[in-house]
Write a protein that holds these residues in place. Structure first.
Motif, PDB file in Angstrom:
ATOM      1  N   SER A 297      14.364  -8.863   7.128  1.00 20.45           N
ATOM      2  CA  SER A 297      14.266  -7.397   7.194  1.00 20.45           C
ATOM      3  C   SER A 297      15.220  -6.714   6.223  1.00 20.45           C
ATOM      4  CB  SER A 297      14.543  -6.914   8.617  1.00 20.45           C
ATOM      5  OG  SER A 297      15.856  -7.280   9.026  1.00 20.45           O
ATOM      6  N   SER A 298      16.174  -7.462   5.658  1.00 24.10           N
ATOM      7  CA  SER A 298      17.095  -6.872   4.684  1.00 24.10           C
ATOM      8  C   SER A 298      16.630  -7.088   3.250  1.00 24.10           C
ATOM      9  CB  SER A 298      18.503  -7.464   4.863  1.00 24.10           C
ATOM     10  OG  SER A 298      18.513  -8.841   4.534  1.00 24.10           O
ATOM     11  N   ASP A 299      15.527  -7.830   3.082  1.00 20.73           N
ATOM     12  CA  ASP A 299      14.992  -8.123   1.750  1.00 20.73           C
ATOM     13  C   ASP A 299      14.037  -7.001   1.345  1.00 20.73           C
ATOM     14  OD1 ASP A 299      13.199  -9.118  -0.330  1.00 20.73           O
ATOM     15  OD2 ASP A 299      14.025 -11.101   0.063  1.00 20.73           O
ATOM     16  N   GLU A 300      14.433  -6.219   0.354  1.00 18.90           N
ATOM     17  CA  GLU A 300      13.638  -5.053  -0.035  1.00 18.90           C
ATOM     18  C   GLU A 300      12.249  -5.445  -0.519  1.00 18.90           C
ATOM     19  OE1 GLU A 300      13.624  -1.606  -3.469  1.00 18.90           O
ATOM     20  OE2 GLU A 300      15.565  -2.320  -2.736  1.00 18.90           O
ATOM     21  N   ALA A 301      12.148  -6.527  -1.290  1.00 18.72           N
ATOM     22  CA  ALA A 301      10.843  -6.950  -1.813  1.00 18.72           C
ATOM     23  C   ALA A 301       9.902  -7.319  -0.671  1.00 18.72           C
ATOM     24  CB  ALA A 301      11.016  -8.125  -2.770  1.00 18.72           C
ATOM     25  N   GLN A 302      10.413  -8.035   0.319  1.00 20.66           N
ATOM     26  CA  GLN A 302       9.570  -8.411   1.455  1.00 20.66           C
ATOM     27  C   GLN A 302       9.163  -7.185   2.268  1.00 20.66           C
ATOM     28  OE1 GLN A 302      11.000 -11.568   3.949  1.00 20.66           O
ATOM     29  NE2 GLN A 302      11.339 -12.977   2.245  1.00 20.66           N
ATOM     30  N   GLN A 303      10.087  -6.266   2.472  1.00 20.75           N
ATOM     31  CA  GLN A 303       9.757  -5.066   3.234  1.00 20.75           C
ATOM     32  C   GLN A 303       8.747  -4.194   2.488  1.00 20.75           C
ATOM     33  OE1 GLN A 303      11.071  -4.318   6.608  1.00 20.75           O
ATOM     34  NE2 GLN A 303      11.084  -6.505   6.140  1.00 20.75           N
ATOM     35  N   SER A 304       8.822  -4.178   1.165  1.00 19.97           N
ATOM     36  CA  SER A 304       7.848  -3.442   0.366  1.00 19.97           C
ATOM     37  C   SER A 304       6.455  -4.043   0.529  1.00 19.97           C
ATOM     38  CB  SER A 304       8.261  -3.459  -1.104  1.00 19.97           C
ATOM     39  OG  SER A 304       7.309  -2.791  -1.903  1.00 19.97           O
ATOM     40  N   LEU A 305       6.374  -5.385   0.506  1.00 17.42           N
ATOM     41  CA  LEU A 305       5.085  -6.049   0.696  1.00 17.42           C
ATOM     42  C   LEU A 305       4.557  -5.828   2.109  1.00 17.42           C
ATOM     43  CD1 LEU A 305       5.886  -9.318  -1.246  1.00 17.42           C
ATOM     44  CD2 LEU A 305       4.015  -7.751  -1.791  1.00 17.42           C
ATOM     45  N   LEU A 306       5.442  -5.833   3.089  1.00 18.38           N
ATOM     46  CA  LEU A 306       5.020  -5.544   4.466  1.00 18.38           C
ATOM     47  C   LEU A 306       4.433  -4.133   4.565  1.00 18.38           C
ATOM     48  CD1 LEU A 306       4.811  -6.007   7.511  1.00 18.38           C
ATOM     49  CD2 LEU A 306       7.262  -5.442   7.684  1.00 18.38           C
ATOM     50  N   SER A 307       5.078  -3.176   3.912  1.00 21.89           N
ATOM     51  CA  SER A 307       4.561  -1.802   3.944  1.00 21.89           C
ATOM     52  C   SER A 307       3.190  -1.726   3.274  1.00 21.89           C
ATOM     53  CB  SER A 307       5.545  -0.839   3.270  1.00 21.89           C
ATOM     54  OG  SER A 307       5.508  -0.928   1.853  1.00 21.89           O
ATOM     55  N   GLN A 308       2.997  -2.511   2.192  1.00 26.23           N
ATOM     56  CA  GLN A 308       1.694  -2.533   1.514  1.00 26.23           C
ATOM     57  C   GLN A 308       0.635  -3.135   2.420  1.00 26.23           C
ATOM     58  OE1 GLN A 308       0.567  -1.503  -1.851  1.00 26.23           O
ATOM     59  NE2 GLN A 308      -1.186  -1.709  -0.490  1.00 26.23           N
ATOM     60  N   ALA A 309       0.975  -4.215   3.125  1.00 29.13           N
ATOM     61  CA  ALA A 309       0.020  -4.853   4.018  1.00 29.13           C
ATOM     62  C   ALA A 309      -0.379  -3.906   5.163  1.00 29.13           C
ATOM     63  CB  ALA A 309       0.605  -6.144   4.572  1.00 29.13           C
ATOM     64  N   LEU A 310       0.583  -3.192   5.727  1.00 23.82           N
ATOM     65  CA  LEU A 310       0.289  -2.246   6.801  1.00 23.82           C
ATOM     66  C   LEU A 310      -0.572  -1.092   6.293  1.00 23.82           C
ATOM     67  CD1 LEU A 310       3.823  -2.158   8.454  1.00 23.82           C
ATOM     68  CD2 LEU A 310       1.716  -2.888   9.598  1.00 23.82           C
ATOM     69  N   HIS A 311      -0.225  -0.573   5.122  1.00 20.85           N
ATOM     70  CA  HIS A 311      -1.002   0.509   4.504  1.00 20.85           C
ATOM     71  C   HIS A 311      -2.451   0.074   4.297  1.00 20.85           C
ATOM     72  CE1 HIS A 311      -1.707   3.867   1.611  1.00 20.85           C
ATOM     73  NE2 HIS A 311      -2.448   2.964   0.984  1.00 20.85           N
ATOM     74  N   THR A 312      -2.635  -1.139   3.768  1.00 21.86           N
ATOM     75  CA  THR A 312      -3.979  -1.636   3.486  1.00 21.86           C
ATOM     76  C   THR A 312      -4.734  -1.943   4.767  1.00 21.86           C
ATOM     77  OG1 THR A 312      -3.057  -2.638   1.474  1.00 21.86           O
ATOM     78  CG2 THR A 312      -5.288  -3.288   2.102  1.00 21.86           C
ATOM     79  N   LEU A 313      -4.030  -2.440   5.786  1.00 19.95           N
ATOM     80  CA  LEU A 313      -4.679  -2.694   7.074  1.00 19.95           C
ATOM     81  C   LEU A 313      -5.243  -1.393   7.652  1.00 19.95           C
ATOM     82  CD1 LEU A 313      -5.332  -4.731   9.322  1.00 19.95           C
ATOM     83  CD2 LEU A 313      -3.101  -4.187  10.333  1.00 19.95           C
ATOM     84  N   GLY A 314      -4.521  -0.294   7.470  1.00 16.39           N
ATOM     85  CA  GLY A 314      -5.037   1.000   7.916  1.00 16.39           C
ATOM     86  C   GLY A 314      -6.353   1.340   7.241  1.00 16.39           C
TER      87      GLY A 314
END
Length: 262
Positions: free
Chosen positions: A126-143
């Motif tokens: 959760s402290s890795d910015e690159a991973q959190q950015s990809l998680l946000s992209q996955a959630l956005h796309t899932l929507g």
């Protein structure tokens, strides 16, 4: 991959450079990916994913999908995958999911995106910015995928989570995450409207508009101007439909027209 203007010609140069890197990697293992060590698999898969991101930025989702699928093939189905391979798989799944949605194959995208999200939430850093950015992209796309299926409640839930995460990312680096946050706010407004929550939708529209104004002021480009024009046009139309703040609606419509003409 960092955010770029989709009209930026250097993207083609970036793809050529990435393709060259892949050629060097592939030349080192004529026998195939099965002989690679885990870290080598992860490195090669990440390179394919980078090429996929470049193709996606150039609006070629079919070619991007080929690269993300190749990344997954390189990683294989080894259940004892190393942490580096597991992270590379989550990244490739996220990329594959957004390509499938863009290609109107949203039903296929949902389980792919769910798998990516599950890894980031349960095994990621959760402290890795690159991973959190990809998680946000996955959630956005899932929507988007849920909305394509008419599941607007589920679309709203996924997109609200993307907005919350992108807000936190924007606190770290507003220049990088301002536009992605505005895109999630745009979708949030769409799903709120579908569910009859128009006042909340307008609030999302206004925040989206302000973010895109900041983007256009701070980093003017063709993409930023078009994004701002679309945001102004969307809010103007919705204000007119609701017969609210008509003076503001007229001003926004003028701003939108001026930006399109520029």
């Amino acid at each position: 991959m960092c955010i770029r203007d989709r009209y930026e010609p250097r993207l083609a140069e970036e793809i050529r450079a990435l393709a060259g890197e892949l050629a060097v990697l592939n030349a080192g293992d004529a026998a195939g990916s099965t002989t690679l060590q885990p870290d080598e698999r992860a490195h090669r898969a990440t390179a394919h994913a980078a090429v996929g991101e470049a193709w996606f930025a150039l609006l070629d989702s079919k070619q991007a999908l080929v690269e993300f699928d190749t990344a997954l093939e390189v990683l294989g189905d080894d259940g004892s995958r190393s942490p580096a391979c597991a992270a590379a798989q989550a990244q490739a799944l996220c990329g594959r999911g957004k390509c499938l949605v863009d290609l109107r194959r949203s039903a296929e995208a949902v389980p792919v995106l769910d798998a990516s999200i599950d890894w980031y939430l349960n095994h990621g850093d959760s402290s890795d910015e690159a991973q959190q950015s990809l998680l946000s992209q996955a959630l956005h796309t899932l929507g988007l995928a849920h909305a394509d299926a008419g599941n607007h409640e589920m679309a709203l839930d996924a997109t609200a989570r993307a907005v919350a995460l992108r807000r936190r990312l924007a606190e770290r680096d507003v220049r990088r995450y301002r536009l992605p946050l505005s895109r999630s706010l745009r979708n949030l407004g769409n799903w709120l409207n579908e569910l009859g929550r128009s006042d909340e939708a307008l609030q999302s529209r206004r925040e989206m508009l302000e973010l895109r104004r900041e983007q256009h002021r701070g980093e003017p480009s063709v993409a930023a101007a078009l994004a701002l024009a679309q945001a102004a046009d969307t809010l103007a139309r919705e204000l007119v439909e609701r017969r609210r703040e008509l003076d503001d609606a007229v001003d926004l419509a003028k701003d939108s027209s001026r930006l399109y003409l520029e």
